[in-house]
Enzyme design. Structure first.
Site, short mmCIF file in Angstrom:
data_model
loop_
_atom_site.label_atom_id
_atom_site.label_comp_id
_atom_site.label_asym_id
_atom_site.label_seq_id
_atom_site.Cartn_x
_atom_site.Cartn_y
_atom_site.Cartn_z
N LYS A 64 0.78 -1.12 0.02
CA LYS A 64 -0.17 -0.13 0.04
C LYS A 64 0.84 1.33 0.01
O LYS A 64 0.32 2.16 -0.68
CB LYS A 64 -0.88 0.05 1.13
CG LYS A 64 -2.13 -0.83 1.04
CD LYS A 64 -2.90 -0.78 2.21
CE LYS A 64 -4.40 -1.26 1.98
NZ LYS A 64 -5.18 -1.41 3.17
N ASP A 78 -9.93 2.97 2.32
CA ASP A 78 -10.35 2.25 3.53
C ASP A 78 -10.87 3.13 4.52
O ASP A 78 -11.61 2.66 5.46
CB ASP A 78 -8.82 1.71 3.99
CG ASP A 78 -8.24 0.62 3.10
OD1 ASP A 78 -9.28 -0.23 2.64
OD2 ASP A 78 -7.01 0.50 2.92
P1 NAD Z 1 0.52 -2.85 6.90
O1 NAD Z 1 1.26 -4.02 6.52
O2 NAD Z 1 0.38 -1.77 6.08
O3 NAD Z 1 0.56 -2.39 8.52
C1 NAD Z 1 0.47 -3.46 9.37
C2 NAD Z 1 0.62 -3.13 10.68
O4 NAD Z 1 0.42 -4.06 11.98
C3 NAD Z 1 1.49 -2.08 11.14
O5 NAD Z 1 0.84 -1.19 12.17
C4 NAD Z 1 2.59 -3.06 12.15
O6 NAD Z 1 3.22 -2.39 13.00
C5 NAD Z 1 1.48 -4.02 12.66
N1 NAD Z 1 1.85 -5.21 13.11
C6 NAD Z 1 2.50 -6.15 12.40
N2 NAD Z 1 2.59 -7.29 13.25
C7 NAD Z 1 2.54 -7.00 14.27
C8 NAD Z 1 2.71 -7.51 15.74
N3 NAD Z 1 3.04 -8.82 15.75
N4 NAD Z 1 2.34 -6.89 16.88
C9 NAD Z 1 2.05 -5.75 16.52
N5 NAD Z 1 1.82 -5.01 15.52
C10 NAD Z 1 2.01 -5.63 14.33
O7 NAD Z 1 -0.90 -3.67 6.79
P2 NAD Z 1 -2.39 -2.93 6.45
O8 NAD Z 1 -2.63 -2.74 5.12
O9 NAD Z 1 -2.52 -1.68 7.56
O10 NAD Z 1 -3.36 -3.90 7.25
C11 NAD Z 1 -3.60 -4.32 8.36
C12 NAD Z 1 -4.61 -5.32 8.84
O11 NAD Z 1 -6.00 -4.41 8.32
C13 NAD Z 1 -4.42 -6.59 8.11
O12 NAD Z 1 -5.05 -7.47 9.02
C14 NAD Z 1 -5.53 -6.44 6.96
O13 NAD Z 1 -6.22 -7.72 6.33
C15 NAD Z 1 -6.48 -5.67 7.45
N6 NAD Z 1 -7.30 -4.68 6.63
C16 NAD Z 1 -8.58 -4.86 6.40
C17 NAD Z 1 -9.42 -4.00 5.70
C18 NAD Z 1 -10.80 -4.14 5.62
O14 NAD Z 1 -11.46 -3.59 4.68
N7 NAD Z 1 -11.47 -4.74 6.66
C19 NAD Z 1 -8.61 -3.06 4.75
C20 NAD Z 1 -7.41 -3.16 4.87
C21 NAD Z 1 -6.73 -3.90 5.78
#
Ligand code: NAD
Length: 287
Positions: free
Chosen positions: A73, A109
């Site tokens: 992203k 989002d």
């Molecule tokens: P990203 O890779 O940009 O960010 C990941 C985040 O998770 C960071 O803040 C990171 O620090 C944190 N993280 C990762 N492993 C961790 C751990 N072990 N302990 C603590 N924090 C941890 O990812 P993203 O695109 O922001 O997605 C994050 C989540 O949101 C995912 O589960 C994704 O499926 C979900 N999501 C859902 C929707 C929806 O429409 N419902 C949309 C986008 C993303």
């Protein structure tokens, strides 16, 4: 599906890894079929390493657009021609639209998340939110929540590569809105308890709770969750994350990531096709 494909069918892609769990292909393909639109949506298992080449390929093939998900992203920004104002502020893109070779990045989002709360009758405007996460999803939510009038946001993240990004988000929100926003280390459990304690909503916007971290919850002590708190998780597979199970036991109102997924998708659908997604139909079909 076969009957729908023609010589003019336009392709929409989904770029991320892991990707096979995603509900987006079903959501968009069903919506295209329902409205008889000549598009098809396919998921591609693509990480950061292949992203540049894939986007070049999309340009060459004149593909109409794509969704972009973890871990692409933020990386995708450098390969695009322009950004929507919200994507620029968030520093993240989840939707790309190709208009005659000009690639524009959007972020849907945040609007999707806020719309999902509204549809569930949860009003956070003028209130305080505590959120865990500083990645694409969390940043989009924080930016949109601040733009929409959430009064105060406390962001928690572990001190990984995303922490610095959260500092930038704090600066962006402070310079563009009246929202009071502060950043904390997720390891500071005392601060986490305190900030959740006077919040209307706690949101998990990290990947914890989703595969392969589905057996984990960022909150380990259930007493951090009082019954008046709304607990929301962006994770939707599993539909009830470990955090949401714990919150439900504590008597909290809970909301998973399905609504956000639906409404971010509806906005992306509109950007590619100019048509409104048949949201009620898709909701019945998927959920
Ligand atoms: P990203 O890779 O940009 O960010 C990941 C985040 O998770 C960071 O803040 C990171 O620090 C944190 N993280 C990762 N492993 C961790 C751990 N072990 N302990 C603590 N924090 C941890 O990812 P993203 O695109 O922001 O997605 C994050 C989540 O949101 C995912 O589960 C994704 O499926 C979900 N999501 C859902 C929707 C929806 O429409 N419902 C949309 C986008 C993303």
């Amino acid at each position: 599906m076969g009957e729908r494909i023609t010589g003019k069918t336009k392709l929409i892609g989904l770029l991320g890894t892991p990707i096979s769990h995603s509900l987006s292909p079903k959501m968009h393909n069903e919506a295209f079929a329902k409205l008889d639109l000549d598009y098809v949506y396919l998921a591609f298992d693509v990480g950061n390493e292949q992203l540049e080449q894939v986007i070049k390929g999309f340009r060459a093939l004149q593909i109409r657009g794509c969704n972009v998900t973890m871990p692409n992203k933020t990386k995708v920004l450098q390969h695009l021609d322009q950004l929507s104002p919200a994507a620029e502020l968030a520093g993240a893109v989840n939707t790309v639209v190709n208009d005659n070779g000009v690639l524009t990045g959007h972020i849907t989002d945040g609007t999707g998340y806020m719309r999902a709360l509204k549809e569930d009758g949860i009003d956070v405007i003028g209130q305080k939110m505590t959120i865990a996460g500083a990645g694409g999803a969390a940043t989009a939510i924080c930016i949109q929540a601040a733009l929409d009038g959430v009064r105060e946001i406390s962001i928690f993240n572990q001190k990984d590569a995303f922490y610095e990004r959260a500092q930038q988000t704090v600066q962006n929100i402070t310079s563009k809105t009246n929202c009071q926003v502060r950043l904390f280390d997720l390891n500071d459990q005392v601060a986490l308890r305190r900030e959740i304690g006077d919040s209307a909503i706690f949101t998990n916007a990290t990947s914890v709770g989703m595969k392969p971290l589905e057996t984990f919850s960022l909150i380990e002590d259930p007493t951090m969750l009082r019954p008046e708190l709304v607990v929301s998780d962006v994770v939707y597979i599993p539909q009830q994350s470990k955090l949401l199970k714990m919150a439900e036991k504590q008597g909290c109102r809970t909301i998973n990531g399905l609504g956000m997924m639906l409404w971010q998708g509806a906005r992306a659908f509109e950007l590619w096709t100019g048509e409104e997604m048949p949201v009620e139909y898709i909701k019945q079909l998927l959920f």
